[in-house]
Design a protein around this motif. Structure first.
Motif, PDB file in Angstrom:
ATOM      1  N   ILE A 121     -10.046  30.093 -38.463  1.00 13.81           N
ATOM      2  CA  ILE A 121      -8.812  29.969 -39.255  1.00 13.81           C
ATOM      3  C   ILE A 121      -7.597  30.077 -38.334  1.00 13.81           C
ATOM      4  N   ILE A 122      -7.607  31.128 -37.522  1.00 14.63           N
ATOM      5  CA  ILE A 122      -6.432  31.375 -36.683  1.00 14.63           C
ATOM      6  C   ILE A 122      -6.206  30.249 -35.669  1.00 14.63           C
ATOM      7  N   PHE A 123      -7.283  29.801 -35.007  1.00 14.70           N
ATOM      8  CA  PHE A 123      -7.084  28.754 -33.994  1.00 14.70           C
ATOM      9  C   PHE A 123      -6.721  27.416 -34.634  1.00 14.70           C
ATOM     10  N   SER A 124      -7.219  27.137 -35.851  1.00 16.43           N
ATOM     11  CA  SER A 124      -6.806  25.897 -36.520  1.00 16.43           C
ATOM     12  C   SER A 124      -5.303  25.916 -36.729  1.00 16.43           C
ATOM     13  N   ILE A 125      -4.792  27.060 -37.178  1.00 18.12           N
ATOM     14  CA  ILE A 125      -3.356  27.165 -37.434  1.00 18.12           C
ATOM     15  C   ILE A 125      -2.576  27.089 -36.111  1.00 18.12           C
ATOM     16  N   VAL A 126      -3.119  27.764 -35.105  1.00 17.27           N
ATOM     17  CA  VAL A 126      -2.455  27.766 -33.796  1.00 17.27           C
ATOM     18  C   VAL A 126      -2.380  26.346 -33.219  1.00 17.27           C
ATOM     19  N   PHE A 127      -3.528  25.623 -33.230  1.00 15.12           N
ATOM     20  CA  PHE A 127      -3.530  24.273 -32.636  1.00 15.12           C
ATOM     21  C   PHE A 127      -2.692  23.298 -33.470  1.00 15.12           C
ATOM     22  N   ALA A 128      -2.767  23.438 -34.804  1.00 14.77           N
ATOM     23  CA  ALA A 128      -2.013  22.513 -35.659  1.00 14.77           C
ATOM     24  C   ALA A 128      -0.521  22.645 -35.408  1.00 14.77           C
ATOM     25  N   ASN A 129      -0.101  23.797 -34.907  1.00 17.33           N
ATOM     26  CA  ASN A 129       1.321  24.011 -34.674  1.00 17.33           C
ATOM     27  C   ASN A 129       1.674  24.042 -33.193  1.00 17.33           C
TER      28      ASN A 129
END
Ligand code: PFF
Length: 481
Positions: A275-283
């Motif tokens: 969850i965290i890395f998806s949000i990090v990479f998406a931004n």
């Protein structure tokens, strides 16, 4: 067996026990620490080493610790005394319980400060405080939250009060009720956030970051971090699982419960990471942002994304609930110890120990501002010293002693009264891991954590191994004779 002065409660079912233990295991370690240490140490290869540590070292110690609690049928201090008496071993084994009770309180003292910060962020998010936030504003928000000891102290106090209110009510009315409410909530929030992560467009990148193993990036230090974290995340080595094990009924299967605990803890850590890395990479943010990943990086993402208000609030609520179910388990060994000595009621014991721990926690509160550069041990301020002392020394020490007692001192016939394996192969794996693999691995972590250089590392290792083999030989002789 020496009796305690008050009767020992019991979990109402195997399922409740598993949920309580999973609640203890899943906490800041999974949602705050695991993602950032995975990020710092390059992702995939680190995750593989971590998984190996969890299953090869963590699982056997977890099974042993719960079993020792059930066999001793009391708080960790009394349980180890009972176990020692029952097996004609030295009363010094009580020290294992004392180490755990103290480590639990010390961890709790800083745990409530970080968890209090998550509570503050939850309310900030609810009020729309992350809206359109950029990197500078996120930094400013974090700085302003931690700069004032009054603000940070307020959240620390509030979180501590929540913890005390639950623990004071006892095992059935407090711990069980809270767990029954929090664990399903936690799983639901996690699934909603995971659903969201798959829609960010960066889920694939997140999966490959977590699972594509590039062993050339793996350092020895990363292996040590992985091993140390396996203890912290499973809540083993300090008597929490022993205290919870004392409430386990005769008919419940410890092996089955332990496998559930380990699998759920691991799945939740991986889900949190995805969850965290998806949000990090998406931004387009930085995955190796260190401890600030949760508090300084994610709010930027929540501030920019559509529906960030909802997802941000849900996310910090998840962190708060996970931390609360762990915090109660950190206090339980000490409270059950004081209560079972018979002089204080449960509520009094909780209030006394809570006040003491809250006070120690002020040192961590000040470590984020006035005492940031007041070093206690090496270049470590109060917070860093407490973290090092507990996670790097007291937890592995507790784990080592649990393994040694369970593997060598515990007589087979006594052990069989509480612990049975339906699978021969698994039993062999358990014995071998506790006898040889775990002590060696822990000694290595220990020596590296303590030692200042290769020379000292080697000296500590050699002395440790010789002492260990000597002890094992003595127990072997005594059991044979
Ligand atoms: N396992 C918890 C976490 O991962 O956050 C922390 C913890 C709780 C450690 C209870 C030790 C313990 F006894």
């Amino acid at each position: 067996m020496a009796r305690t002065k008050v009767s020992i409660p019991a979990w109402s079912s195997q399922w409740v026990f598993i949920m309580a233990a999973v609640g203890s295991a899943v906490g800041l370690g999974n949602i705050w620490k695991f993602p950032y240490i995975a990020g710092d140490n390059g992702g995939g290869a680190f995750v593989i080493v971590y998984l190996a540590c969890i299953f090869l070292i963590g699982l056997p110690i977890l099974i042993a610790e719960i079993s020792l609690g059930r066999a001793g049928k009391a708080n960790p201090v009394q349980a180890m005394r009972n176990n020692a008496l029952n097996n004609n071993a030295s009363k010094a084994w009580t020290g294992l319980g004392i180490n755990g009770v103290i480590a639990g309180l010390l961890i709790l003292s800083f745990y409530t400060v970080i968890a209090g910060l998550a509570l503050a962020y939850f309310f900030k998010s609810l009020q729309g405080g992350f809206l359109a936030m950029d990197a500078n504003e996120a930094q400013t928000l974090f700085n302003s939250e931690v700069a004032s000891p009054w603000v940070l102290g307020f959240w620390h106090t509030l979180f501590m009060l929540f913890t005390l209110l639950i623990v004071a009510r006892g095992v059935r009315a407090g711990l069980e009720k809270a767990i029954n409410f929090m664990m399903p909530g936690l799983l639901m929030i996690l699934l909603v956030l995971l659903g969201y992560a798959t829609m960010t467009g960066s889920f694939g990148q997140s999966v490959s970051f977590m699972f594509r193993a590039d062993f050339s990036q793996l350092t020895w230090n990363a292996v040590l971090v992985a091993m140390g974290h396996a203890f912290f995340t499973l809540s083993i080595g300090l008597g929490t699982m022993m205290a919870y094990g004392a409430y386990v009924g005769r008919k419940m299967s410890i092996v089955q419960a332990s496998v559930w605990i380990v699998v759920m803890d691991t799945l939740i850590a991986i889900m949190a990471g995805l969850i965290i890395f998806s949000i990090v990479f998406a931004n387009a943010l930085e995955p190796g942002a260190g401890p600030g990943l949760l508090f300084q990086t994610l709010p930027i993402a929540f501030g920019q994304m559509a529906g960030g208000w909802v997802f941000g609030s849900l996310f910090f609520l998840l962190v708060v609930m996970a931390a609360l179910s762990s915090a109660i388990s950190l206090l339980e060994p000490a409270v059950s110890w004081l209560e079972q000595r018979g002089r204080y009621s449960r509520a009094q014991a909780t209030a006394l120990l809570g006040a003491f721990t809250w006070f120690i926690g002020l040192g961590t509160v000040l470590s984020f501002n006035y005492w940031e550069s007041v070093y206690i041990f090496g270049e470590r301020n109060v917070f860093a010293t407490l973290d090092f002392l507990t996670s790097s020394l007291m937890l592995p020490l507790g784990g080592l002693l649990i393994a040694v007692f369970a593997a060598w001192t515990w007589q087979k016939s006594k052990r069989a009264e509480v612990l049975y394996f339906s699978n021969q192969l698994f039993q062999q794996f358990f014995d071998t891991s506790l006898r040889y693999f775990t002590p060696f691995a822990v000694l290595v972590v220990f020596a590296f954590n303590l030692a200042l250089g290769w020379l000292w590392t080697s000296v500590i290792l050699i002395v440790g191994i010789v002492a260990y083999l000597g002890y094992a030989w003595r127990c072997h002789q005594a059991q044979a004779g």
